[in-house]
Design an enzyme around this catalytic site. Structure first.
Site, PDB file in Angstrom:
ATOM      1  N   GLY A   9       0.848  -1.200   0.000  1.00 42.10           N
ATOM      2  CA  GLY A   9       0.000   0.000   0.000  1.00 42.10           C
ATOM      3  C   GLY A   9       0.878   1.243   0.000  1.00 42.10           C
ATOM      4  O   GLY A   9       0.521   2.274   0.587  1.00 42.10           O
ATOM      5  N   GLY A  12      -0.315   4.923  -1.341  1.00 42.52           N
ATOM      6  CA  GLY A  12      -1.381   5.658  -0.654  1.00 42.52           C
ATOM      7  C   GLY A  12      -0.859   6.832   0.157  1.00 42.52           C
ATOM      8  O   GLY A  12       0.348   7.096   0.177  1.00 42.52           O
ATOM      9  N   ILE A  36      -1.067  -1.880  -5.764  1.00 43.37           N
ATOM     10  CA  ILE A  36      -1.684  -2.320  -7.028  1.00 43.37           C
ATOM     11  C   ILE A  36      -1.575  -1.229  -8.098  1.00 43.37           C
ATOM     12  O   ILE A  36      -1.869  -1.459  -9.249  1.00 43.37           O
ATOM     13  CB  ILE A  36      -3.180  -2.735  -6.874  1.00 43.37           C
ATOM     14  CG1 ILE A  36      -3.950  -1.717  -6.053  1.00 43.37           C
ATOM     15  CG2 ILE A  36      -3.323  -4.135  -6.324  1.00 43.37           C
ATOM     16  CD1 ILE A  36      -5.450  -1.904  -6.150  1.00 43.37           C
ATOM     17  N   ARG A  37      -1.200  -0.018  -7.666  1.00 46.55           N
ATOM     18  CA  ARG A  37      -1.028   1.066  -8.650  1.00 46.55           C
ATOM     19  C   ARG A  37       0.288   1.782  -8.385  1.00 46.55           C
ATOM     20  O   ARG A  37       0.785   1.773  -7.242  1.00 46.55           O
ATOM     21  CB  ARG A  37      -2.203   2.050  -8.577  1.00 46.55           C
ATOM     22  CG  ARG A  37      -2.294   2.712  -7.234  1.00 46.55           C
ATOM     23  CD  ARG A  37      -3.585   3.484  -7.030  1.00 46.55           C
ATOM     24  NE  ARG A  37      -3.772   3.719  -5.609  1.00 46.55           N
ATOM     25  CZ  ARG A  37      -3.498   4.848  -4.979  1.00 46.55           C
ATOM     26  NH1 ARG A  37      -3.061   5.887  -5.643  1.00 46.55           N
ATOM     27  NH2 ARG A  37      -3.686   4.967  -3.692  1.00 46.55           N
ATOM     28  N   ASP A  53      -1.072  -7.186  -5.117  1.00 45.31           N
ATOM     29  CA  ASP A  53      -2.459  -7.088  -4.662  1.00 45.31           C
ATOM     30  C   ASP A  53      -2.476  -7.617  -3.230  1.00 45.31           C
ATOM     31  O   ASP A  53      -2.173  -8.788  -2.985  1.00 45.31           O
ATOM     32  CB  ASP A  53      -3.334  -7.958  -5.591  1.00 45.31           C
ATOM     33  CG  ASP A  53      -4.766  -8.094  -5.101  1.00 45.31           C
ATOM     34  OD1 ASP A  53      -5.080  -7.578  -4.000  1.00 45.31           O
ATOM     35  OD2 ASP A  53      -5.566  -8.721  -5.819  1.00 45.31           O
ATOM     36  N   TYR A 143     -15.758   0.215   8.292  1.00 48.11           N
ATOM     37  CA  TYR A 143     -14.316   0.413   8.477  1.00 48.11           C
ATOM     38  C   TYR A 143     -13.932   0.194   9.949  1.00 48.11           C
ATOM     39  O   TYR A 143     -12.972  -0.513  10.259  1.00 48.11           O
ATOM     40  CB  TYR A 143     -13.978   1.835   8.029  1.00 48.11           C
ATOM     41  CG  TYR A 143     -12.569   2.300   8.248  1.00 48.11           C
ATOM     42  CD1 TYR A 143     -11.499   1.702   7.595  1.00 48.11           C
ATOM     43  CD2 TYR A 143     -12.309   3.392   9.087  1.00 48.11           C
ATOM     44  CE1 TYR A 143     -10.207   2.174   7.790  1.00 48.11           C
ATOM     45  CE2 TYR A 143     -11.031   3.864   9.273  1.00 48.11           C
ATOM     46  CZ  TYR A 143      -9.981   3.245   8.626  1.00 48.11           C
ATOM     47  OH  TYR A 143      -8.700   3.715   8.812  1.00 48.11           O
ATOM     48  N   ILE A 173      -5.127  12.058   9.236  1.00 48.01           N
ATOM     49  CA  ILE A 173      -3.737  12.420   8.936  1.00 48.01           C
ATOM     50  C   ILE A 173      -3.711  13.501   7.852  1.00 48.01           C
ATOM     51  O   ILE A 173      -4.336  13.349   6.798  1.00 48.01           O
ATOM     52  CB  ILE A 173      -2.925  11.185   8.467  1.00 48.01           C
ATOM     53  CG1 ILE A 173      -3.013  10.053   9.506  1.00 48.01           C
ATOM     54  CG2 ILE A 173      -1.469  11.566   8.191  1.00 48.01           C
ATOM     55  CD1 ILE A 173      -2.420  10.344  10.864  1.00 48.01           C
TER      56      ILE A 173
HETATM   57  C1  AKB Z   1     -10.831   7.989   7.855  1.00 47.54           C
HETATM   58  O1  AKB Z   1     -11.292   9.149   7.911  1.00 47.54           O
HETATM   59  O2  AKB Z   1     -11.486   7.010   7.494  1.00 47.54           O
HETATM   60  C2  AKB Z   1      -9.385   7.778   8.289  1.00 47.54           C
HETATM   61  C3  AKB Z   1      -9.270   7.347   9.717  1.00 47.54           C
HETATM   62  C4  AKB Z   1      -9.565   8.295  10.804  1.00 47.54           C
HETATM   63  O3  AKB Z   1      -8.903   6.235   9.973  1.00 47.54           O
HETATM   64  N1  AKB Z   1      -8.627   8.950   8.052  1.00 47.54           N
END
Ligand code: AKB
Length: 316
Positions: A9, A12, A36-37, A53, A143, A173
């Site tokens: 990754g 990113g 992957i890119r 990947d 997430y 971040i």
């Molecule tokens: C998000 O906004 O999804 C991320 C995080 C706080 O993990 N930057």
């Protein structure tokens, strides 16, 4: 001779600057970038890059063997906003990639792992101010669920198979080199770009949404310091704090440099995500266990962001 490192990754937002930070310390030939890119020209030209990947164990294993990798930083992930739109894909990317790397460590192929967690592991029932290292974790986002589950699996692999896996619960971040993508805290990066290019910005969070944030330099330092630390058998994933602010407060700071800057607020589905997260973070465990300390506050970060972005856009 230092250990060989693989960053998965690496193209990113965090991965790209982490790769460059690691290359500076351990040498370009010791840090293999993969994604992957393709990444930025700085990333692609400073050392070896491999297409990988993160959900494909064979591909990861092949690169690990090819370069005799001992340490893996697994930075590939789908962030909060994007994950709400693609729940199954997010679960697959965020969990499958983690299992692949944990299993490589369990099998003794690699020695140490860094895997990023997030403030998204907290939820509506978590105390919002100075959210503690050990507190209620009932995330309401795809997430957040994947990150909390990941923390539990890391703990399981450490307890049962002695896998050395370390993690940080990143706040939002903020950086000027690579754009974030699909996160709820992305507004705090977009706003600086728009302030310079267009002089106006439509914010997708309401003006009083307070969230914990961190400048990229501090995030890279935290990550590398945690991986170097020798006395960290207390927790798998550490809270790290730096600054917290609302959109209104960041606008006020930007206006000190660009008084004409105009912002409107049009909250979208990410408002609900932001409302479920902490507003500030208690990072005493990280301070105690590996001397964590941040450097940038809202004022110094804003000044650095605007200076760097002005230079970047002047060149392009
Ligand atoms: C998000 O906004 O999804 C991320 C995080 C706080 O993990 N930057």
């Amino acid at each position: 001779m230092s250990e060989k490192i693989l960053v998965i990754g690496a193209s990113g937002q965090i991965g790209s600057e982490l790769t460059m930070g690691l290359r500076k310390i351990y040498g370009d030939s010791h840090v293999i970038a993969s994604d992957i890119r393709e990444g930025s020209s700085e990333l692609m030209n400073s050392g070896t890059f491999e297409f990988v990947d993160a959900t494909n164990k064979e591909q990861i294993e092949q690169i690990v063997q090819k370069h005799t990798i001992e340490v893996v930083y697994l930075m590939a992930a789908m962030l909060s906003g994007a994950a709400e739109k693609n729940p199954e894909k997010a679960w697959d990317l965020n969990m499958t990639s983690l299992f692949h790397v944990l299993n490589l460590a369990k099998e003794g192929v690699i020695k140490r792992i860094f895997w990023p967690s997030s403030i998204a592991i907290f939820g509506n029932s978590t105390p919002k101010q100075m959210t503690g290292q050990q507190t209620i974790t009932e995330p309401s986002t795809v997430y957040g669920i994947s990150k909390l589950t990941g923390e539990r699996w890391c703990d399981y692999y450490m307890s049962n198979f002695n896998v050395d896996v370390r993690s940080i619960r990143y706040p939002g971040i903020i950086s000027w080199k690579t754009m974030p993508g699909g996160g709820t805290t992305d507004y705090a990066v977009e706003i600086y770009h728009k302030a310079i290019i267009e002089g106006k910005y439509e914010c997708f969070l309401s003006e009083n949404s307070r969230l914990p944030m961190m400048f990229m330099e501090d995030a890279i330092k935290a990550t590398i310091d945690l991986m170097k630390a020798s006395n960290i058998n207390n927790y798998i994933a550490y809270n790290v704090g730096a600054v917290d602010f609302t959109p209104k407060e960041i606008v006020k700071e930007i206006k000190k440099h660009l008084p004409e800057f105009e912002v409107s607020y049009v909250p979208d589905f990410r408002q609900k995500i932001a409302d479920s997260w902490p507003q500030s973070i208690d990072d005493n465990a990280a301070k105690r266990d590996w001397n964590w300390e941040h450097t940038f506050d809202l004022e110094t970060m804003t000044s650095e962001m605007l200076t760097r972005l002005n230079e970047k856009y002047a060149k392009s």
